[in-house]
Design a protein around this motif. Structure first.
Motif, PDB file in Angstrom:
ATOM      1  N   LEU A   1       0.839  -1.190   0.000  1.00  0.00           N
ATOM      2  CA  LEU A   1       0.000   0.000   0.000  1.00  0.00           C
ATOM      3  C   LEU A   1       0.878   1.246   0.000  1.00  0.00           C
ATOM      4  CD1 LEU A   1      -2.719  -1.029   2.633  1.00  0.00           C
ATOM      5  CD2 LEU A   1      -2.909  -1.142   0.130  1.00  0.00           C
ATOM      6  N   GLN A   2       0.257   2.372  -0.261  1.00  0.00           N
ATOM      7  CA  GLN A   2       0.953   3.657  -0.203  1.00  0.00           C
ATOM      8  C   GLN A   2       0.138   4.597   0.686  1.00  0.00           C
ATOM      9  OE1 GLN A   2       3.872   4.711  -1.655  1.00  0.00           O
ATOM     10  NE2 GLN A   2       4.233   2.647  -2.420  1.00  0.00           N
ATOM     11  N   PRO A   3       0.761   5.257   1.663  1.00  0.00           N
ATOM     12  CA  PRO A   3      -0.006   6.188   2.508  1.00  0.00           C
ATOM     13  C   PRO A   3      -0.454   7.410   1.708  1.00  0.00           C
ATOM     14  CG  PRO A   3       2.341   6.309   3.005  1.00  0.00           C
ATOM     15  CD  PRO A   3       2.173   5.166   2.054  1.00  0.00           C
ATOM     16  N   PRO A   4      -1.743   7.731   1.694  1.00  0.00           N
ATOM     17  CA  PRO A   4      -2.206   8.917   0.958  1.00  0.00           C
ATOM     18  C   PRO A   4      -1.533  10.199   1.417  1.00  0.00           C
ATOM     19  CG  PRO A   4      -4.069   7.593   1.690  1.00  0.00           C
ATOM     20  CD  PRO A   4      -2.851   7.029   2.343  1.00  0.00           C
ATOM     21  N   THR A   5      -1.163  10.253   2.692  1.00  0.00           N
ATOM     22  CA  THR A   5      -0.543  11.457   3.242  1.00  0.00           C
ATOM     23  C   THR A   5       0.921  11.616   2.840  1.00  0.00           C
ATOM     24  OG1 THR A   5      -0.356  10.124   5.272  1.00  0.00           O
ATOM     25  CG2 THR A   5      -2.048  11.836   5.228  1.00  0.00           C
ATOM     26  N   SER A   6       1.466  10.650   2.083  1.00  0.00           N
ATOM     27  CA  SER A   6       2.810  10.832   1.540  1.00  0.00           C
ATOM     28  C   SER A   6       2.767  11.548   0.197  1.00  0.00           C
ATOM     29  CB  SER A   6       3.525   9.480   1.383  1.00  0.00           C
ATOM     30  OG  SER A   6       2.924   8.701   0.359  1.00  0.00           O
ATOM     31  N   ASN A   7       1.561  11.956  -0.218  1.00  0.00           N
ATOM     32  CA  ASN A   7       1.393  12.738  -1.440  1.00  0.00           C
ATOM     33  C   ASN A   7       0.943  14.141  -1.065  1.00  0.00           C
ATOM     34  OD1 ASN A   7      -0.301  13.857  -3.819  1.00  0.00           O
ATOM     35  ND2 ASN A   7       0.813  12.150  -4.741  1.00  0.00           N
ATOM     36  N   VAL A   8       1.593  15.146  -1.615  1.00  0.00           N
ATOM     37  CA  VAL A   8       1.347  16.528  -1.220  1.00  0.00           C
ATOM     38  C   VAL A   8      -0.067  16.989  -1.581  1.00  0.00           C
ATOM     39  CG1 VAL A   8       2.205  17.605  -3.348  1.00  0.00           C
ATOM     40  CG2 VAL A   8       2.458  18.797  -1.152  1.00  0.00           C
ATOM     41  N   ASN A   9      -0.683  16.383  -2.603  1.00  0.00           N
ATOM     42  CA  ASN A   9      -2.045  16.757  -2.963  1.00  0.00           C
ATOM     43  C   ASN A   9      -3.032  16.436  -1.836  1.00  0.00           C
ATOM     44  OD1 ASN A   9      -1.840  17.603  -5.942  1.00  0.00           O
ATOM     45  ND2 ASN A   9      -0.795  15.633  -5.936  1.00  0.00           N
ATOM     46  N   THR A  10      -2.831  15.289  -1.201  1.00  0.00           N
ATOM     47  CA  THR A  10      -3.702  14.906  -0.087  1.00  0.00           C
ATOM     48  C   THR A  10      -3.513  15.846   1.093  1.00  0.00           C
ATOM     49  OG1 THR A  10      -3.555  12.585  -0.751  1.00  0.00           O
ATOM     50  CG2 THR A  10      -4.338  13.040   1.477  1.00  0.00           C
ATOM     51  N   THR A  11      -2.268  16.139   1.439  1.00  0.00           N
ATOM     52  CA  THR A  11      -2.032  16.983   2.610  1.00  0.00           C
ATOM     53  C   THR A  11      -2.487  18.423   2.372  1.00  0.00           C
ATOM     54  OG1 THR A  11       0.272  17.405   1.921  1.00  0.00           O
ATOM     55  CG2 THR A  11      -0.117  15.540   3.399  1.00  0.00           C
ATOM     56  N   PHE A  12      -2.361  18.905   1.130  1.00  0.00           N
ATOM     57  CA  PHE A  12      -2.868  20.239   0.840  1.00  0.00           C
ATOM     58  C   PHE A  12      -4.389  20.272   0.905  1.00  0.00           C
ATOM     59  CE2 PHE A  12       1.224  21.891  -0.613  1.00  0.00           C
ATOM     60  CZ  PHE A  12       1.100  23.220  -0.267  1.00  0.00           C
TER      61      PHE A  12
END
Length: 232
Positions: free
Chosen positions: A106-117
């Motif tokens: 899996l990949q954590p969604p929060t490791s992508n800047v689009n999700t955190t923004f």
């Protein structure tokens, strides 16, 4: 070893291409997975709640909810508990997203800047909306000007920049920590797969909790500043 995409990326997009020609980004698929898990697990957990004979897990959840309520009251003051829903939603989504980094497929969604923004923008809109609702738009904007009237135009611009900078600060702090943690775990586990998995998993759980706590704590502070700003 860290994977470029999650195990769901290719099968999801093969199905998606039956209806639309473009790919769905992996972080969106992972975020949807968190939402689906939440939509299934939380209602099932709610059905198992017992007032007379609570399970150990129920007591653990009640401890967490009680802790969040206490923090809201301490930081925001009277009425702070009414923000539990948004803070609880942030906590659940971010923690579950961060935990996905422990699973190599899996990949954590929060490791992508689009999700955190997206998360930081929602937080920004929410606390400003609460400030306007609590004080009125005129009063809320007036405190941006500071106590000295002749400095108000400059202070207003500085305050405005500072508030918008919170979007960047929240997003990059969460993204940077989770992305770095996930990347480092992938590298070290690839080098020493039989030695590091368990210690790294423990560190990953701690990091997931810590970054969730920092995000919601800052949001509580921002809400408190918005709804209790002094009149100038």
């Amino acid at each position: 070893m860290e994977h470029e995409h999650s195990i769901l990326y290719e099968p999801f997009n093969r199905l998606w291409h039956n209806f639309f020609p473009w790919d769905v980004p992996d972080h969106v698929i992972m975020a949807l997975l968190v939402l689906v898990i939440s939509a299934i697990v939380f209602p099932l957990m709610a059905r198992r709640i017992s007032r007379d004979n609570p399970s150990n897990f129920q007591q653990f959840l009640e401890l967490i909810v009680g802790g969040l309520k206490g923090m809201l009251t301490d930081i925001i003051g009277h009425g702070g508990e009414r923000h539990l829903y948004i803070i609880g939603a942030f906590a659940a989504f971010i923690f579950m997203s961060n935990i996905m980094g422990l699973f190599f497929f899996l990949q954590p969604p929060t490791s992508n800047v689009n999700t955190t923004f997206a998360l930081s923008t929602i937080a920004f809109l929410y606390y400003n909306w609460q400030g306007i609702a609590a004080q009125g738009i005129g009063h809320y904007l007036a405190h941006f000007g500071g106590p000295v009237w002749w400095l108000s135009p400059f202070m207003f611009i500085i305050e405005l920049i500072g508030h918008f900078a919170r979007i960047l600060s929240l997003a990059m702090r969460l993204f940077g920590n989770i992305f770095g943690e996930h990347a480092a775990t992938g590298v070290f586990m690839g080098m020493l797969p039989l030695v590091l998995p368990w210690p790294m998993m423990g560190l990953g759980i701690f990091g997931a909790f810590l970054q969730t706590f920092v995000f919601i704590m800052l949001n509580m502070v921002y809400i408190a500043g918005a709804v209790t700003a002094e009149e100038h």
